[in-house]
Design an enzyme around this catalytic site. Structure first.
Site, PDB file in Angstrom:
ATOM      1  N   GLU A  93     -38.174 109.875  35.024  1.00  0.00           N
ATOM      2  CA  GLU A  93     -38.940 111.094  34.717  1.00  0.00           C
ATOM      3  C   GLU A  93     -38.027 112.291  34.468  1.00  0.00           C
ATOM      4  O   GLU A  93     -38.279 113.109  33.574  1.00  0.00           O
ATOM      5  CB  GLU A  93     -39.898 111.394  35.878  1.00  0.00           C
ATOM      6  N   VAL A  99     -36.294 113.299  30.835  1.00  0.00           N
ATOM      7  CA  VAL A  99     -36.973 113.873  29.670  1.00  0.00           C
ATOM      8  C   VAL A  99     -37.726 115.134  30.079  1.00  0.00           C
ATOM      9  O   VAL A  99     -38.647 115.088  30.899  1.00  0.00           O
ATOM     10  CB  VAL A  99     -37.975 112.859  29.059  1.00  0.00           C
ATOM     11  N   GLU A 129     -24.085 122.224  27.711  1.00  0.00           N
ATOM     12  CA  GLU A 129     -23.491 121.004  28.256  1.00  0.00           C
ATOM     13  C   GLU A 129     -21.970 121.082  28.068  1.00  0.00           C
ATOM     14  O   GLU A 129     -21.483 121.840  27.229  1.00  0.00           O
ATOM     15  CB  GLU A 129     -24.016 119.777  27.492  1.00  0.00           C
ATOM     16  N   LYS A 143     -33.862 112.166  24.345  1.00  0.00           N
ATOM     17  CA  LYS A 143     -35.159 112.266  25.029  1.00  0.00           C
ATOM     18  C   LYS A 143     -36.271 111.763  24.116  1.00  0.00           C
ATOM     19  O   LYS A 143     -37.162 111.026  24.547  1.00  0.00           O
ATOM     20  CB  LYS A 143     -35.404 113.725  25.443  1.00  0.00           C
TER      21      LYS A 143
HETATM   22  N1  HSE Z   1     -28.961 120.748  28.241  1.00  0.00           N
HETATM   23  C1  HSE Z   1     -30.328 120.411  28.377  1.00  0.00           C
HETATM   24  C2  HSE Z   1     -31.175 121.556  27.918  1.00  0.00           C
HETATM   25  C3  HSE Z   1     -30.734 120.052  29.790  1.00  0.00           C
HETATM   26  O1  HSE Z   1     -30.672 122.603  27.570  1.00  0.00           O
HETATM   27  O2  HSE Z   1     -32.387 121.398  27.888  1.00  0.00           O
HETATM   28  C4  HSE Z   1     -30.421 118.645  30.114  1.00  0.00           C
HETATM   29  O3  HSE Z   1     -30.970 117.755  29.218  1.00  0.00           O
END
Ligand code: HSE
Length: 429
Positions: free
Chosen positions: A131, A134, A192, A207
């Site tokens: 969960e 995503v 990231e 996702k």
């Molecule tokens: N880097 C992602 C975002 C969060 O900005 O939504 C992790 O998937």
């Protein structure tokens, strides 16, 4: 009191610390809901001595996440290290080999190895729950696999990268160029470690591929996701889209069509007054359409300690309750090989270009579009300071992207188009 469910947490970054925090904060509530206590048997991370804002000193420590996964006192591996290969994959494989359940927030791992891991898990009688992988705190995996299980899903759409949505909305509200807002997002720690995962659409594409597998009963096929990031979006696009009643979003769309499975993650225009168009900042939104339910919209925080740990704990509590659902909502061995659609469904497109400001320039462009079978719906030429270059905006009627690309290639021969036009899909939402 029944036996506790004992967790081994691999990865003690923001999310891992958040899970430990929830387990420590709400033991009675969790036990009441799960029907048994949930405890932490041991933890593992790269660095031991770090202050993580939560007291982990009571938990046995493992330097090696594989050793953690194999411990006799660990029932469930909670994998929160991230990364599509390396230690995360090794630890998950070790847990499954020992017949243990896995809860993970790792979208990259599942986007690349989901089918194989799901088959391994189901053969071993183990579960993989994801969960938190995503849309962070939004319970979208549960919504698709359980709440909407009676529907034939027709389309899944979403804004599933908060960083990109932050960048795009901040560009609009502050009137700042992409580069400046990207630097801001970096300074705020939103990106990231590899920013391409965010701004290149890869993270959101991971996702989308997981949701598509559940929605359409197909093997995860991240390689077939058409990916385009937000790096080419200029402040002019944001302004001109807004001027025409649209907002630009990094939008994921998965739909099964007569031509096969479409999976796209790309910057699109959506009506500014639609739920997707209204989405501001780092928030995520997933829109699911099913034949019986119609359309539902899920909105919430897509990242961060509390929301992501909340999703992890929901999976943990389901496992403690004995709820076992196939990884992608139906047995992994029964998932179909997807036939990727060769082309996206027809759509209207936004086309921004700079034209030499001289007689006949617009006519030449209109002719190239017409010859490619692309019909113009609306057109604007904006006031401009430069004497010889005019910004022009065209919205097309619905067309195939291939026809539009053919026309764009044809613009070169007109001698009146300056630089490379920007073409963005206008999604019907
Ligand atoms: N880097 C992602 C975002 C969060 O900005 O939504 C992790 O998937």
């Amino acid at each position: 009191m029944p036996d506790p469910l004992r967790l081994g947490i691999a990865g003690l970054g923001t999310v891992g610390a958040g899970v430990a925090r929830i387990v420590a904060a709400h033991p009675d509530l969790i036990a009441a809901r799960a029907g048994r206590p949930v405890t932490i048997a041991a933890v593992s991370a790269r660095t031991r001595g770090k202050d993580r804002g939560v007291d982990l000193s009571a938990y046995p420590w493992e330097d090696d996440p594989v050793a953690l996964a194999r411990r006799n006192d660990v029932d469930v591996l909670v994998e929160l290290m991230g990364g599509e290969d390396g230690p995360a994959l090794a630890a998950v494989e070790a847990a499954l080999a020992a017949g243990k359940d896995v809860v993970t927030a790792n979208k990259a791992l599942l986007a690349h190895h989901g089918q194989r891991l799901a088959e391994t898990a189901e053969t071993a009688g183990a579960a993989i729950r994801f969960e938190a992988a995503v849309a962070g705190g939004i319970p979208v995996v549960k919504a698709l696999t359980e709440g909407l299980a009676g529907n034939r899903v027709t389309r899944v759409m979403g804004v599933m990268n908060g960083t990109c949505n932050y960048i795009l909305t901040r560009m609009e509200t502050a009137g700042l160029p992409y580069e400046e807002v990207f630097a801001e997002a970096d300074a705020l720690g939103y990106l990231e470690a590899d920013p391409q995962l965010d701004v290149g659409g890869i993270d959101a594409g991971h996702k989308l591929s997981l949701l598509a597998a559940i929605a359409f009963g197909t093997k995860v096929s991240f390689g077939a996701v058409e990916l385009e990031g937000i790096g080419r979006i200029a402040i002019e696009d944001i302004r001109q889209a807004a001027d025409m009643g649209y907002r630009i979003k990094l939008l994921g769309v998965a739909q099964m069509t007569g031509r096969g499975l479409e999976q796209r993650m790309s910057p699109c225009l959506v009506p500014a007054d639609s739920p997707l168009g209204q989405l501001q900042g780092g928030t995520n939104m997933v829109v699911i359409e099913g034949d019986s339910v119609g359309q539902i919209v899920l909105r919430g925080p897509g990242a961060g300690q509390g929301p992501t740990a909340s999703a992890v704990m929901a999976d943990v509590i389901d496992l403690a309750r004995g709820i076992r659902v196939p990884v992608f909502g139906r047995p992994a061995a029964s998932l179909a090989d997807p036939v990727p659609a060769k082309a996206a469904a027809p759509a209207s497109y936004y086309l921004r270009m700079t034209l030499m400001d001289k007689p006949g320039a617009l006519a030449k462009v209109a002719t190239v579009l017409g010859e490619a079978g692309v019909s113009i719906d609306r057109m604007r030429q904006y006031g401009h300071a430069e004497a010889d270059a005019a910004p022009v905006l065209i919205v097309t009627h619905k067309t195939m992207r291939e026809a539009l690309d053919h026309a764009i290639r044809g613009f070169a021969a007109t001698g009146v188009v300056v630089g490379q036009p920007v073409a963005l899909r206008i999604e019907d939402v």
